[in-house]
Motif scaffolding. Structure first.
Motif, PDB file in Angstrom:
ATOM      1  N   THR A  55       0.747  -1.379   0.227  1.00  0.00           N
ATOM      2  CA  THR A  55      -0.022   0.204   0.126  1.00  0.00           C
ATOM      3  C   THR A  55       0.803   1.048   0.154  1.00  0.00           C
ATOM      4  O   THR A  55       0.636   2.145  -0.663  1.00  0.00           O
ATOM      5  CB  THR A  55      -1.027  -0.073   1.323  1.00  0.00           C
ATOM      6  OG1 THR A  55      -1.734  -0.953   1.034  1.00  0.00           O
ATOM      7  CG2 THR A  55      -1.889   1.270   1.111  1.00  0.00           C
ATOM      8  N   PHE A  56       1.999   1.184   0.758  1.00  0.00           N
ATOM      9  CA  PHE A  56       2.842   2.415   0.898  1.00  0.00           C
ATOM     10  C   PHE A  56       3.385   2.562  -0.448  1.00  0.00           C
ATOM     11  O   PHE A  56       3.679   3.744  -1.133  1.00  0.00           O
ATOM     12  CB  PHE A  56       3.979   1.879   1.749  1.00  0.00           C
ATOM     13  CG  PHE A  56       4.971   3.130   1.813  1.00  0.00           C
ATOM     14  CD1 PHE A  56       4.815   4.277   2.241  1.00  0.00           C
ATOM     15  CD2 PHE A  56       6.428   2.956   1.329  1.00  0.00           C
ATOM     16  CE1 PHE A  56       5.866   5.435   2.267  1.00  0.00           C
ATOM     17  CE2 PHE A  56       7.154   3.776   1.415  1.00  0.00           C
ATOM     18  CZ  PHE A  56       6.905   5.096   1.681  1.00  0.00           C
ATOM     19  N   LEU A  57       3.908   1.629  -1.163  1.00  0.00           N
ATOM     20  CA  LEU A  57       4.621   1.561  -2.612  1.00  0.00           C
ATOM     21  C   LEU A  57       3.687   2.333  -3.557  1.00  0.00           C
ATOM     22  O   LEU A  57       3.982   3.114  -4.513  1.00  0.00           O
ATOM     23  CB  LEU A  57       4.931   0.212  -3.038  1.00  0.00           C
ATOM     24  CG  LEU A  57       6.632   0.090  -3.314  1.00  0.00           C
ATOM     25  CD1 LEU A  57       7.191   0.248  -2.039  1.00  0.00           C
ATOM     26  CD2 LEU A  57       6.810  -1.371  -4.059  1.00  0.00           C
ATOM     27  N   ARG A  58       2.292   1.858  -3.360  1.00  0.00           N
ATOM     28  CA  ARG A  58       1.419   2.291  -4.627  1.00  0.00           C
ATOM     29  C   ARG A  58       1.043   3.843  -4.264  1.00  0.00           C
ATOM     30  O   ARG A  58       0.969   4.758  -5.057  1.00  0.00           O
ATOM     31  CB  ARG A  58       0.046   1.635  -4.417  1.00  0.00           C
ATOM     32  CG  ARG A  58       0.104   0.067  -5.016  1.00  0.00           C
ATOM     33  CD  ARG A  58       0.232   0.176  -6.311  1.00  0.00           C
ATOM     34  NE  ARG A  58      -0.390  -0.850  -7.210  1.00  0.00           N
ATOM     35  CZ  ARG A  58      -0.186  -1.198  -8.517  1.00  0.00           C
ATOM     36  NH1 ARG A  58       0.193  -0.089  -9.190  1.00  0.00           N
ATOM     37  NH2 ARG A  58      -0.639  -2.079  -8.888  1.00  0.00           N
ATOM     38  N   MET A  59       0.980   4.483  -3.027  1.00  0.00           N
ATOM     39  CA  MET A  59       0.700   5.763  -2.586  1.00  0.00           C
ATOM     40  C   MET A  59       1.919   6.503  -3.051  1.00  0.00           C
ATOM     41  O   MET A  59       1.846   7.283  -3.595  1.00  0.00           O
ATOM     42  CB  MET A  59       0.475   5.781  -1.015  1.00  0.00           C
ATOM     43  CG  MET A  59      -0.628   5.143  -0.592  1.00  0.00           C
ATOM     44  SD  MET A  59      -0.927   5.359   1.150  1.00  0.00           S
ATOM     45  CE  MET A  59      -2.610   4.994   1.368  1.00  0.00           C
ATOM     46  N   TRP A  60       3.018   5.761  -2.776  1.00  0.00           N
ATOM     47  CA  TRP A  60       4.329   6.606  -3.137  1.00  0.00           C
ATOM     48  C   TRP A  60       4.447   6.837  -4.665  1.00  0.00           C
ATOM     49  O   TRP A  60       4.852   7.811  -5.108  1.00  0.00           O
ATOM     50  CB  TRP A  60       5.606   6.027  -2.532  1.00  0.00           C
ATOM     51  CG  TRP A  60       6.814   6.605  -2.925  1.00  0.00           C
ATOM     52  CD1 TRP A  60       7.258   8.142  -3.090  1.00  0.00           C
ATOM     53  CD2 TRP A  60       8.000   5.913  -2.913  1.00  0.00           C
ATOM     54  NE1 TRP A  60       8.694   8.004  -3.199  1.00  0.00           N
ATOM     55  CE2 TRP A  60       9.033   6.911  -3.317  1.00  0.00           C
ATOM     56  CE3 TRP A  60       8.465   4.817  -2.516  1.00  0.00           C
ATOM     57  CZ2 TRP A  60      10.522   6.690  -3.374  1.00  0.00           C
ATOM     58  CZ3 TRP A  60       9.779   4.288  -2.585  1.00  0.00           C
ATOM     59  CH2 TRP A  60      10.779   5.363  -2.974  1.00  0.00           C
ATOM     60  N   GLN A  61       4.037   5.855  -5.395  1.00  0.00           N
ATOM     61  CA  GLN A  61       4.295   5.742  -6.726  1.00  0.00           C
ATOM     62  C   GLN A  61       3.522   6.895  -7.185  1.00  0.00           C
ATOM     63  O   GLN A  61       3.774   7.589  -8.140  1.00  0.00           O
ATOM     64  CB  GLN A  61       3.635   4.472  -7.238  1.00  0.00           C
ATOM     65  CG  GLN A  61       3.834   4.268  -8.846  1.00  0.00           C
ATOM     66  CD  GLN A  61       3.100   3.271  -9.517  1.00  0.00           C
ATOM     67  OE1 GLN A  61       2.331   2.587  -8.888  1.00  0.00           O
ATOM     68  NE2 GLN A  61       3.148   2.829 -10.666  1.00  0.00           N
ATOM     69  N   GLN A  62       2.277   6.875  -6.975  1.00  0.00           N
ATOM     70  CA  GLN A  62       1.153   7.956  -7.444  1.00  0.00           C
ATOM     71  C   GLN A  62       1.700   9.273  -6.881  1.00  0.00           C
ATOM     72  O   GLN A  62       1.513  10.351  -7.815  1.00  0.00           O
ATOM     73  CB  GLN A  62      -0.227   7.618  -6.906  1.00  0.00           C
ATOM     74  CG  GLN A  62      -1.141   8.590  -7.164  1.00  0.00           C
ATOM     75  CD  GLN A  62      -1.550   8.492  -8.667  1.00  0.00           C
ATOM     76  OE1 GLN A  62      -1.589   7.281  -9.208  1.00  0.00           O
ATOM     77  NE2 GLN A  62      -1.413   9.661  -9.438  1.00  0.00           N
ATOM     78  N   LYS A  63       2.449   9.418  -5.794  1.00  0.00           N
ATOM     79  CA  LYS A  63       2.995  10.825  -5.356  1.00  0.00           C
ATOM     80  C   LYS A  63       4.091  11.084  -6.315  1.00  0.00           C
ATOM     81  O   LYS A  63       4.291  12.407  -6.794  1.00  0.00           O
ATOM     82  CB  LYS A  63       3.545  10.712  -4.076  1.00  0.00           C
ATOM     83  CG  LYS A  63       3.916  12.069  -3.476  1.00  0.00           C
ATOM     84  CD  LYS A  63       4.414  11.979  -2.025  1.00  0.00           C
ATOM     85  CE  LYS A  63       4.804  13.173  -1.571  1.00  0.00           C
ATOM     86  NZ  LYS A  63       3.875  14.384  -1.362  1.00  0.00           N
ATOM     87  N   LEU A  64       4.940  10.220  -6.838  1.00  0.00           N
ATOM     88  CA  LEU A  64       5.993  10.405  -7.751  1.00  0.00           C
ATOM     89  C   LEU A  64       5.427  10.821  -9.277  1.00  0.00           C
ATOM     90  O   LEU A  64       5.692  11.819  -9.778  1.00  0.00           O
ATOM     91  CB  LEU A  64       6.795   9.214  -7.800  1.00  0.00           C
ATOM     92  CG  LEU A  64       7.960   8.998  -7.003  1.00  0.00           C
ATOM     93  CD1 LEU A  64       8.583   7.544  -7.148  1.00  0.00           C
ATOM     94  CD2 LEU A  64       8.731  10.130  -6.752  1.00  0.00           C
ATOM     95  N   THR A  65       4.483   9.971  -9.451  1.00  0.00           N
ATOM     96  CA  THR A  65       3.620  10.477 -10.933  1.00  0.00           C
ATOM     97  C   THR A  65       3.144  11.823 -10.763  1.00  0.00           C
ATOM     98  O   THR A  65       3.215  12.413 -11.836  1.00  0.00           O
ATOM     99  CB  THR A  65       2.568   9.340 -11.018  1.00  0.00           C
ATOM    100  OG1 THR A  65       2.996   7.864 -11.115  1.00  0.00           O
ATOM    101  CG2 THR A  65       1.924   9.622 -12.399  1.00  0.00           C
ATOM    102  N   ASN A  66       2.690  12.319  -9.837  1.00  0.00           N
ATOM    103  CA  ASN A  66       1.996  13.601  -9.666  1.00  0.00           C
ATOM    104  C   ASN A  66       3.019  14.779  -9.728  1.00  0.00           C
ATOM    105  O   ASN A  66       2.893  15.625 -10.031  1.00  0.00           O
ATOM    106  CB  ASN A  66       1.187  13.667  -8.295  1.00  0.00           C
ATOM    107  CG  ASN A  66      -0.142  12.771  -8.307  1.00  0.00           C
ATOM    108  OD1 ASN A  66      -0.534  12.362  -9.144  1.00  0.00           O
ATOM    109  ND2 ASN A  66      -0.705  12.689  -7.138  1.00  0.00           N
TER     110      ASN A  66
END
Length: 449
Positions: A55-66
């Protein structure tokens, strides 16, 4: 009725909005690390299985994408049906930008020199998942009638070495084309859940094939479990597996163990346990409901997130069977704890293996455990209600025989019986452990994955 926990929703505009552990601060730290690199690095986010890494990875991935990073997410465990992870790794890159197709064709044409199993016709169906039909046909046609040549290339070190250099050049061009201004961040999740040989093969492919500028690999791992995988692959416990992993990992970040209290509250609310408590008995008091939640936290807070999820699901199932019988929070939850953590003791209780005196001794041995839990009532009163429950469960006469025994400690217990009605109600003398055991044993028919 909710038993299976849904994946936590990740808000695209505010990825950590629903994070229960305030972990965005960790993503901010890791962002700073990544922003200072444009060369190849492999970073490991290390935490035990079941602590919410995915879950942390998915959230971090989206933050990086943003913030303008190009990212790739690869679930290694879901893809370990293949023997050759290079297919899947290249496929994930190919899928994010079809305009890079020609560059990928060049990469694939070089890749055929490394593994005969990488591109045989039998694997074409699997490869379609990742690579364009045209690209497969180009490479496949290059192999037609040339298996002898490919076998020779596999053992020809000099040719393989030249091919590897060429592969890196071509994959470097692909990555530069995909993300010209910032490093491409390639997340690999669930590595520690894969077959050992597949997990180690992924590490080796990253090290040897993707050692090029402008790509950063982020591995979500349980280092302890991954170390066991390394030992399994090499069939030796003597190998220094953690030192072996250092060959592949440049930076290791150990994710802090966060307080799980918010997660417990979330699970209680998600499973709607409050409704089961309130619908069961109109006389179930707020104080008892608060005690129920308090004991859930005190008993199970040492469990990891996955085990907490499963345990709260089992508590939910155990409460479904309750009709109008009174719930005694400390008895109900303690038995669930014993079933999960002390199954030998639980099974002896279940099978009536203890005499009344032996059961009383077991309760005394657990006194320090109860005190640590702060069960909310005096220990002697708790012992008294437990002795009533077990006595009525053992036989119709067991409790009376125990009360009239010559055991000195029983005298203080008899005094405690007088204090039970204000705590447990007027029906407490009829309480029977069989009721609680039935509620808990009915969960054996269910399996929460």
């Amino acid at each position: 009725m909710k038993i299976k926990l849904d994946d936590l929703a990740i808000d695209k505009d505010d990825p950590f909005k629903n994070c229960l552990f305030n972990r965005e601060k960790y993503a901010d730290i890791l962002n700073k690390v990544i922003s200072n690199y444009n060369k190849n690095i492999v970073m490991a986010v290390n935490s035990e299985w079941g602590t919410g890494k995915s879950t942390f990875l998915r959230m971090w991935q989206q933050k990086l994408t943003n913030t303008g990073f190009l990212t790739v997410y690869f679930n290694a465990w879901e893809n370990d049906f293949e023997d050759e992870p290079l297919t899947a790794l290249l496929g994930e890159l190919s899928a994010i930008q079809p305009s890079s197709k020609k560059n990928f064709d060049k990469v694939l044409d070089v890749a055929k020199n490394f593994a005969i199993e990488f591109l045989p016709a039998a694997a074409k169906g699997i490869a379609k998942k990742y690579i364009s039909e045209d690209a497969i046909d180009i490479v496949e046609s290059g192999l037609d009638g040339s298996s002898a040549l490919v076998k020779k290339l596999l053992v020809d070190y000099s040719v393989k070495k030249v091919s590897l250099i060429k592969f890196r050049e071509e994959i470097g061009k692909v990555i530069k084309n995909l993300s010209p201004n910032r490093p491409l961040v390639f997340f690999i999740d669930e590595l520690d859940r894969c077959r050992p040989n597949y997990a180690v093969s992924i590490l080796e492919k990253i090290k040897h094939f993707f050692n090029v500028s402008n790509i950063i690999f982020v591995l979500a791992i349980d280092k302890e479990q991954l170390s066991h995988s390394v030992c399994g692959v090499y069939n030796s416990e003597k190998i220094n597996s953690k030192e072996y992993l250092r060959r592949f990992i440049d930076i290791e970040y150990s994710m802090p163990n966060d307080s799980k209290e918010n997660y417990v509250k979330y699970l209680i609310n998600y499973y709607q346990i409050n409704e089961d408590l309130q619908n069961n008995d109109k006389h179930f008091r707020t104080k008892e409901e608060d005690q129920f939640y308090h004991l859930i936290w005190n008993l199970f807070h040492g469990f990891n997130l996955r085990k907490l999820e499963k345990t709260l699901g089992l508590i939910k199932l155990s409460l479904i069977s309750v009709n109008s019988e009174k719930i005694y929070p400390e008895i109900h939850l303690l038995l669930i704890y014993l079933k999960l953590e002390k199954p030998d003791l639980y099974n002896k209780i279940l099978k009536k293996k203890f005499s009344m005196s032996e059961f009383y001794k077991e309760l005394n041995d657990l006194t320090s455990f109860y005190l640590k839990l702060e069960v909310g009532i005096e220990i002697l009163e708790f012992h008294a209600i437990m002795m009533i429950c077990y006595g009525n469960y053992l036989s119709p006469t067991a409790l009376n025989e125990f009360i009239h025994s010559a055991v000195a400690e029983v005298q203080s217990l008899i005094q405690s019986f007088k204090n039970l009605q204000p705590i447990y109600g007027h029906q407490c003398l009829n309480a029977n452990l069989e009721t609680f055991i039935y509620r808990i044993e009915i969960t054996n028919d269910f399996n929460i994955a």
